[in-house]
Design a protein around this motif. Structure first.
Motif, PDB file in Angstrom:
ATOM      1  N   MET A  49       0.656  -1.251   0.088  1.00 29.86           N
ATOM      2  CA  MET A  49      -0.090  -0.173   0.158  1.00 29.86           C
ATOM      3  C   MET A  49       0.749   1.300   0.012  1.00 29.86           C
ATOM      4  N   ILE A  50       1.832   1.434   0.871  1.00 25.29           N
ATOM      5  CA  ILE A  50       2.654   2.341   0.876  1.00 25.29           C
ATOM      6  C   ILE A  50       3.373   2.755  -0.504  1.00 25.29           C
ATOM      7  N   ASP A  51       3.937   1.502  -1.158  1.00 26.74           N
ATOM      8  CA  ASP A  51       4.482   1.555  -2.499  1.00 26.74           C
ATOM      9  C   ASP A  51       3.453   2.041  -3.496  1.00 26.74           C
ATOM     10  N   ASP A  52       2.165   1.542  -3.447  1.00 26.82           N
ATOM     11  CA  ASP A  52       1.066   2.074  -4.221  1.00 26.82           C
ATOM     12  C   ASP A  52       1.057   3.537  -4.312  1.00 26.82           C
ATOM     13  N   VAL A  53       0.934   4.150  -2.890  1.00 27.00           N
ATOM     14  CA  VAL A  53       0.685   5.439  -2.770  1.00 27.00           C
ATOM     15  C   VAL A  53       1.951   6.451  -3.429  1.00 27.00           C
ATOM     16  N   TRP A  54       2.981   5.877  -3.035  1.00 19.66           N
ATOM     17  CA  TRP A  54       4.372   6.379  -3.688  1.00 19.66           C
ATOM     18  C   TRP A  54       4.212   6.669  -5.164  1.00 19.66           C
TER      19      TRP A  54
END
Length: 229
Positions: A49-54
């Motif tokens: 999820m963090i990678d997707d937001v980034w």
């Protein structure tokens, strides 16, 4: 988010960016594990999820501007978070931010105060006498007139004890120290029906033991909700 603000008068909006720092964390890090536990998902899913937001970070400036414009139209206070410089403050001011929350440096806090913008710092910082991460010291900022509000910052007994410490160590008179956790926060949040003892205001009161400074009674809107003998 704009729907929430429109339906719930009294809410505030705080603009934060923790993704930039968290994107470098691995799924096995203690912080990602804590985040995952709060959300009820696996650390691996949290990391994805963090990678997707980034990966969508180019959308953030436009979305932030839209949300701030909507909050301004609703009359909601907008808080910055962790501003590091006067330039950061100026960018927030352009977006309509009205309160400086946890400025990291004296320059950022001074820019906000020069514009009569309330400045929020952490009560644990003031209670400890220094920042846990090397940022602006709340006690020094208060002494320099660069802090209007003390927030609990996750340690909920801190505002009471910080106000008393500031008074007992001679940093501020008791009335001025208490305003940091009562009158000034209410004003910054545009909650005009509370924050001080006066006719027509909510009777939200703490009763302290004059010797121990322990809380003996609590009133919420005039109703006693805690009574310690």
């Amino acid at each position: 988010m704009l729907g929430w603000l429109a339906r719930r008068p009294g809410d505030i909006l705080s603009i934060n960016d923790h993704t930039t720092a968290n994107r470098s964390l691995e799924a096995g890090s203690s912080k990602v594990k804590r985040m995952a536990a709060r959300m009820g998902i696996s650390p691996e899913e949290t990391k994805r999820m963090i990678d997707d937001v980034w990966a969508r970070r180019d959308e953030v400036p436009g979305a932030t501007a839209q949300i701030c414009a909507g909050a301004t139209a609703c009359g909601a206070p907008i808080l910055s978070h962790d501003q590091c410089s006067a330039g950061d403050w100026a960018e927030g001011n352009r977006l309509g931010i009205t309160v400086s929350e946890f400025p990291m440096t004296e320059d950022a806090a001074a820019a906000a105060r020069a514009a009569s913008e309330p400045v929020i710092l952490g009560a644990p910082n003031a209670l400890r006498g220094l920042s846990h991460n090397g940022a602006l010291c709340a006690t020094a900022a208060i002494g320099a007139g660069l802090c209007d509000v003390l927030a609990s910052d996750y340690y909920y007994p801190a505002p009471l004890h910080a106000a008393l410490r500031l008074w007992q160590t001679g940093v501020l008179p008791l009335a001025d120290a208490w305003a940091l956790v009562s009158t000034n926060p209410a004003r910054a949040a545009k909650l005009h029906d509370r924050g001080k003892i006066a006719p027509g205001k909510r009777a939200d009161l703490l009763v302290l033991d004059p010797e121990s400074r322990e809380v003996r009674a609590v009133f919420v809107n005039g109703r006693k909700v805690l009574d310690r003998v």
